[in-house]
Each structure stands twice: as structure tokens, then as C-alpha cells.
Design a protein around this motif. Sequence first.
Motif, PDB file in Angstrom:
ATOM      1  N   ASN A  39      -1.376   1.796   6.104  1.00  0.00           N
ATOM      2  CA  ASN A  39      -1.954   0.465   5.889  1.00  0.00           C
ATOM      3  C   ASN A  39      -1.347  -0.565   6.824  1.00  0.00           C
ATOM      4  N   GLU A  40      -0.041  -0.481   7.027  1.00  0.00           N
ATOM      5  CA  GLU A  40       0.638  -1.422   7.919  1.00  0.00           C
ATOM      6  C   GLU A  40       0.152  -1.297   9.355  1.00  0.00           C
ATOM      7  N   ARG A  41      -0.357  -0.110   9.688  1.00  0.00           N
ATOM      8  CA  ARG A  41      -0.853   0.137  11.053  1.00  0.00           C
ATOM      9  C   ARG A  41      -2.383   0.096  11.127  1.00  0.00           C
ATOM     10  N   GLY A  42      -3.002  -0.420  10.060  1.00  0.00           N
ATOM     11  CA  GLY A  42      -4.438  -0.661  10.105  1.00  0.00           C
ATOM     12  C   GLY A  42      -5.313   0.525   9.819  1.00  0.00           C
ATOM     13  N   ARG A  43      -4.751   1.567   9.194  1.00  0.00           N
ATOM     14  CA  ARG A  43      -5.563   2.735   8.837  1.00  0.00           C
ATOM     15  C   ARG A  43      -5.556   2.917   7.334  1.00  0.00           C
ATOM     16  N   ARG A  44      -6.735   3.073   6.798  1.00  0.00           N
ATOM     17  CA  ARG A  44      -6.894   3.175   5.354  1.00  0.00           C
ATOM     18  C   ARG A  44      -7.239   4.604   4.927  1.00  0.00           C
ATOM     19  N   LEU A  45      -7.017   4.885   3.656  1.00  0.00           N
ATOM     20  CA  LEU A  45      -7.375   6.156   3.044  1.00  0.00           C
ATOM     21  C   LEU A  45      -8.310   5.889   1.868  1.00  0.00           C
ATOM     22  N   LEU A  46      -9.115   6.899   1.523  1.00  0.00           N
ATOM     23  CA  LEU A  46      -9.858   6.833   0.273  1.00  0.00           C
ATOM     24  C   LEU A  46      -8.897   7.052  -0.892  1.00  0.00           C
ATOM     25  N   PRO A  47      -9.242   6.598  -2.099  1.00  0.00           N
ATOM     26  CA  PRO A  47      -8.370   6.868  -3.250  1.00  0.00           C
ATOM     27  C   PRO A  47      -8.155   8.358  -3.495  1.00  0.00           C
ATOM     28  N   GLU A  48      -9.177   9.187  -3.201  1.00  0.00           N
ATOM     29  CA  GLU A  48      -9.063  10.638  -3.380  1.00  0.00           C
ATOM     30  C   GLU A  48      -8.448  11.255  -2.135  1.00  0.00           C
ATOM     31  N   ALA A  49      -7.314  11.930  -2.319  1.00  0.00           N
ATOM     32  CA  ALA A  49      -6.670  12.579  -1.169  1.00  0.00           C
ATOM     33  C   ALA A  49      -7.576  13.629  -0.569  1.00  0.00           C
ATOM     34  N   VAL A  90     -15.002  -0.555   0.247  1.00  0.00           N
ATOM     35  CA  VAL A  90     -13.920  -1.142  -0.545  1.00  0.00           C
ATOM     36  C   VAL A  90     -12.563  -0.649  -0.049  1.00  0.00           C
ATOM     37  N   ALA A  91     -12.464   0.651   0.220  1.00  0.00           N
ATOM     38  CA  ALA A  91     -11.193   1.203   0.683  1.00  0.00           C
ATOM     39  C   ALA A  91     -10.821   0.690   2.069  1.00  0.00           C
ATOM     40  N   LEU A  92     -11.820   0.461   2.914  1.00  0.00           N
ATOM     41  CA  LEU A  92     -11.565  -0.001   4.282  1.00  0.00           C
ATOM     42  C   LEU A  92     -11.051  -1.440   4.301  1.00  0.00           C
ATOM     43  N   ARG A  93     -11.511  -2.247   3.356  1.00  0.00           N
ATOM     44  CA  ARG A  93     -11.124  -3.664   3.279  1.00  0.00           C
ATOM     45  C   ARG A  93     -11.432  -4.363   4.593  1.00  0.00           C
ATOM     46  N   SER A  94     -10.461  -5.068   5.143  1.00  0.00           N
ATOM     47  CA  SER A  94     -10.713  -5.794   6.389  1.00  0.00           C
ATOM     48  C   SER A  94     -10.228  -5.024   7.608  1.00  0.00           C
ATOM     49  N   ASP A  95      -9.750  -3.804   7.406  1.00  0.00           N
ATOM     50  CA  ASP A  95      -9.279  -3.001   8.534  1.00  0.00           C
ATOM     51  C   ASP A  95     -10.446  -2.295   9.209  1.00  0.00           C
ATOM     52  N   ARG A  96     -10.161  -1.669  10.344  1.00  0.00           N
ATOM     53  CA  ARG A  96     -11.210  -1.055  11.144  1.00  0.00           C
ATOM     54  C   ARG A  96     -11.219   0.463  11.054  1.00  0.00           C
ATOM     55  N   ASP A  97     -10.048   1.060  10.802  1.00  0.00           N
ATOM     56  CA  ASP A  97      -9.901   2.505  10.935  1.00  0.00           C
ATOM     57  C   ASP A  97      -9.593   3.165   9.595  1.00  0.00           C
ATOM     58  N   MET A  98      -9.954   4.439   9.484  1.00  0.00           N
ATOM     59  CA  MET A  98      -9.740   5.180   8.242  1.00  0.00           C
ATOM     60  C   MET A  98      -9.532   6.653   8.553  1.00  0.00           C
ATOM     61  N   ILE A  99      -8.813   7.337   7.660  1.00  0.00           N
ATOM     62  CA  ILE A  99      -8.663   8.788   7.706  1.00  0.00           C
ATOM     63  C   ILE A  99      -9.243   9.346   6.411  1.00  0.00           C
ATOM     64  N   ILE A 100     -10.155  10.293   6.538  1.00  0.00           N
ATOM     65  CA  ILE A 100     -10.740  10.985   5.382  1.00  0.00           C
ATOM     66  C   ILE A 100     -10.518  12.480   5.578  1.00  0.00           C
ATOM     67  N   SER A 101     -10.156  13.163   4.497  1.00  0.00           N
ATOM     68  CA  SER A 101      -9.834  14.580   4.589  1.00  0.00           C
ATOM     69  C   SER A 101     -10.515  15.386   3.490  1.00  0.00           C
ATOM     70  N   SER A 102     -11.158  16.466   3.875  1.00  0.00           N
ATOM     71  CA  SER A 102     -11.597  17.500   2.932  1.00  0.00           C
ATOM     72  C   SER A 102     -12.024  18.733   3.705  1.00  0.00           C
ATOM     73  N   GLU A 103     -11.468  19.883   3.322  1.00  0.00           N
ATOM     74  CA  GLU A 103     -11.854  21.131   3.950  1.00  0.00           C
ATOM     75  C   GLU A 103     -13.292  21.515   3.626  1.00  0.00           C
ATOM     76  N   ALA A 104     -13.890  20.887   2.610  1.00  0.00           N
ATOM     77  CA  ALA A 104     -15.294  21.163   2.297  1.00  0.00           C
ATOM     78  C   ALA A 104     -16.225  20.740   3.429  1.00  0.00           C
ATOM     79  N   PHE A 105     -15.786  19.827   4.283  1.00  0.00           N
ATOM     80  CA  PHE A 105     -16.604  19.431   5.425  1.00  0.00           C
ATOM     81  C   PHE A 105     -16.827  20.584   6.397  1.00  0.00           C
TER      82      PHE A 105
END
Length: 226
Positions: A39-49, A90-105
Amino acid sequence: MTGTTTPAPSGTLWLHVGTHKTGSTSIQEALSRRAEGLNERGRRLLPEANAWALANLFLRPNVCSAARMLGTAGPESLKDFDEASAQVAVALRSDRDMIISSEAFCLMREALEAFAIRAFFRAHFARIVPVVILRREEDWRRSREDQLRKTGLWERQRGLADRDSADGSWYYDRGALLRFWSMIGSPQVIDYDEAMAADGSILPAFGRAIGMPDLFEGLDLRLNSR
């Protein structure tokens, strides 16, 4: 009367897509533990790991994923996509970047799935970077079988037509997997065996792949390692 326009997305989505049995659980736990630093570096996560529910929204209907066989996913509706999109916003808020993870992809293979994924995420991000982790096929197959046996799904998967099974021969086609994700972005490909030999953990290689080589320093997680 002057209308208002929504600014075009400008950020990057780092989409970790597995594959199965390549350290996904460790990566997801490590990302959760480093959420504050991200978060401090501008990258957000979804609530679900592990965003397995999100991944299953895009999966073609015939494939019997673990979540579908266990009754925790599907059938999908337009409302599900709207709610998932709102959750990302909602998870992204005002940031630009995000990491999402799931092996189901990593179960995706068809152009319509690629179109849906790209259209969904490009409402939020200008760029999608798939992160794909591959390992030796014989070890991959053995570990995948062990995983399905532990969840009680091995025999049920064996009874399905190849095209419908989440462990069908198509699943292990690396070329098809990488061609699929190349339709969405330029994949960052990690060799699991090389990473483990060099670092004893998948985390340093994953950190480098997402452009944050120091993210997991001092963190040692080796979960579900077989």
C-alpha cells in the motif's frame, strides 16, 4: 450543459495465474503479510488472498474446476460481474496498481475467456501483466494429482471427458497456456525449478517478476511445498 468524463485507467494489474502447485499458497500468504508495504508503494490487493471466485467467473462453462465441483462457484450472472468490478474499484481506492492472485486463472484457454478478462480489467487498468509460473511436467502432474486426491476430487476428475476435466491433457499444454495469456498482456514467466534451486523459495523470483525485488526480504514461507 457540460458533462463529466471518467478518467481513463492508467495503472497496471499484475495478475498471478499460477499454475497449480508452484508456490501459489506461499505467494498469496506472503502478499497478505506485505500488504502494508505494498500500500505504501501504491499497489493494492483484493481482500481475498486467493481470488478463485473471481477467476471462476471467466472460466468457460464446461470446465469442472474444483470450486464448481464443490459447489462454491457458478453459475455466473451479470450481477456477479458487476459486484466483482465494484470490489476491484473499492480495493484499488485512489491508487493505480494492483496485484491479484489465483491459480484458477491458469484454466483459461479460449479467445472468449481472454476477451472477457481483458474487457473486465481494462475498465480499471491500462496494462495487464500476467505472471505465469511453470515447473517440470512430471512433477507438475504428480503434485496436481496429489492435490486433487487430498480434496477428494481425483476420481471425479478422472471420470470426466478430457475437455471438461480441470486435469485434462489440455491443462498441461504450456504452449497453449502462454499463447492464451499473450492475448491479454506480455507474460512474465518464472521457472519454478530454477527459482527453487537458486533461492530455495519462489518468493524472490516472484518479487522480481512484479518489479519489487526487495518485497519479501526476511520472509520465509514454504507452504504446500510438494
